[in-house]
Design an enzyme around this catalytic site. Sequence first.
Site, PDB file in Angstrom:
ATOM      1  N   TYR A 131       0.812  -1.229   0.000  1.00 21.35           N
ATOM      2  CA  TYR A 131       0.000   0.000   0.000  1.00 21.35           C
ATOM      3  C   TYR A 131       0.837   1.266   0.000  1.00 21.35           C
ATOM      4  O   TYR A 131       0.307   2.369  -0.105  1.00 21.35           O
ATOM      5  CB  TYR A 131      -0.902   0.039   1.242  1.00 21.35           C
ATOM      6  CG  TYR A 131      -1.909  -1.075   1.308  1.00 21.35           C
ATOM      7  CD1 TYR A 131      -2.986  -1.112   0.427  1.00 21.35           C
ATOM      8  CD2 TYR A 131      -1.795  -2.091   2.243  1.00 21.35           C
ATOM      9  CE1 TYR A 131      -3.918  -2.131   0.480  1.00 21.35           C
ATOM     10  CE2 TYR A 131      -2.720  -3.119   2.312  1.00 21.35           C
ATOM     11  CZ  TYR A 131      -3.777  -3.127   1.428  1.00 21.35           C
ATOM     12  OH  TYR A 131      -4.694  -4.132   1.489  1.00 21.35           O
ATOM     13  N   HIS A 143      -4.393   6.100  -1.093  1.00 21.45           N
ATOM     14  CA  HIS A 143      -4.984   6.066   0.249  1.00 21.45           C
ATOM     15  C   HIS A 143      -3.937   6.278   1.344  1.00 21.45           C
ATOM     16  O   HIS A 143      -4.292   6.427   2.503  1.00 21.45           O
ATOM     17  CB  HIS A 143      -5.686   4.717   0.433  1.00 21.45           C
ATOM     18  CG  HIS A 143      -6.979   4.772   1.173  1.00 21.45           C
ATOM     19  ND1 HIS A 143      -7.733   5.915   1.350  1.00 21.45           N
ATOM     20  CD2 HIS A 143      -7.683   3.795   1.798  1.00 21.45           C
ATOM     21  CE1 HIS A 143      -8.823   5.620   2.029  1.00 21.45           C
ATOM     22  NE2 HIS A 143      -8.809   4.356   2.323  1.00 21.45           N
ATOM     23  N   TYR A 176      -4.933  -0.601   9.921  1.00 22.31           N
ATOM     24  CA  TYR A 176      -5.640  -0.462   8.650  1.00 22.31           C
ATOM     25  C   TYR A 176      -6.617   0.697   8.775  1.00 22.31           C
ATOM     26  O   TYR A 176      -7.082   1.052   9.862  1.00 22.31           O
ATOM     27  CB  TYR A 176      -6.323  -1.754   8.181  1.00 22.31           C
ATOM     28  CG  TYR A 176      -5.306  -2.756   7.674  1.00 22.31           C
ATOM     29  CD1 TYR A 176      -4.796  -2.672   6.395  1.00 22.31           C
ATOM     30  CD2 TYR A 176      -4.813  -3.741   8.531  1.00 22.31           C
ATOM     31  CE1 TYR A 176      -3.829  -3.555   5.944  1.00 22.31           C
ATOM     32  CE2 TYR A 176      -3.848  -4.641   8.093  1.00 22.31           C
ATOM     33  CZ  TYR A 176      -3.352  -4.531   6.796  1.00 22.31           C
ATOM     34  OH  TYR A 176      -2.386  -5.393   6.367  1.00 22.31           O
ATOM     35  N   ASN A 188      -9.727   1.588   8.170  1.00 19.62           N
ATOM     36  CA  ASN A 188     -11.078   1.614   8.734  1.00 19.62           C
ATOM     37  C   ASN A 188     -11.113   1.503  10.251  1.00 19.62           C
ATOM     38  O   ASN A 188     -12.163   1.710  10.859  1.00 19.62           O
ATOM     39  CB  ASN A 188     -11.930   0.498   8.118  1.00 19.62           C
ATOM     40  CG  ASN A 188     -12.134   0.698   6.632  1.00 19.62           C
ATOM     41  OD1 ASN A 188     -11.681   1.674   6.052  1.00 19.62           O
ATOM     42  ND2 ASN A 188     -12.813  -0.229   6.008  1.00 19.62           N
TER      43      ASN A 188
END
Length: 193
Positions: free
Chosen positions: A14, A19, A64, A66
Amino acid sequence: MKVIVGLGNPGGSYARSRHNVGFQVVDRLAERRRLRFSRREFKSQVAEGEIGNERVLLMKPQTYMNLSGEAVQRARRELRLEPEEFLVVYDDLDLAVGRLRVAASGGAGGHHGMESIIEALGSKSFPRIRVGIGRPGHRGANVEYLLDSLTTEEASTLSASISRAADAAEVALRDGIGAAMNRFNAAPKAEGG
């Protein structure tokens, strides 16, 4: 002490995604101040030092996106901080690539990391810096778009935005969130302009 929280997802896959702009902003701040993310605390990688005359903790939650609120809530509890002592930096689909929006408070705007933090803090009254990443062509592609790596052109534009967001964080710490809003909420000046 002030806490600057950059939002992103842990792991190398990532690292260059849209993001993870929040992580990139706190990385830029750490680099400027020669701070190292040398320890894990509050479910985060953390770096501590001074920016101006302010003692600052930089956080990259490792929960992460969320579940970012879990890390922020732990830091708040252990450091005995109020919500307004956090500054959260994150990506925003609703802003064009290269735009910044600094605010003293606000809603989540559909950003799941911010939803988690608002719920964890029990408040929307904390400063934030949104870094524009633009939207894909159609809504159904949002998740894929967020997690894809940046194109070369986007990476170049976003590098400038990341530096401006780091500048905005420093101004917010030194002169207050209002000063940062006044200075950074306008469209960036064109090259050579």
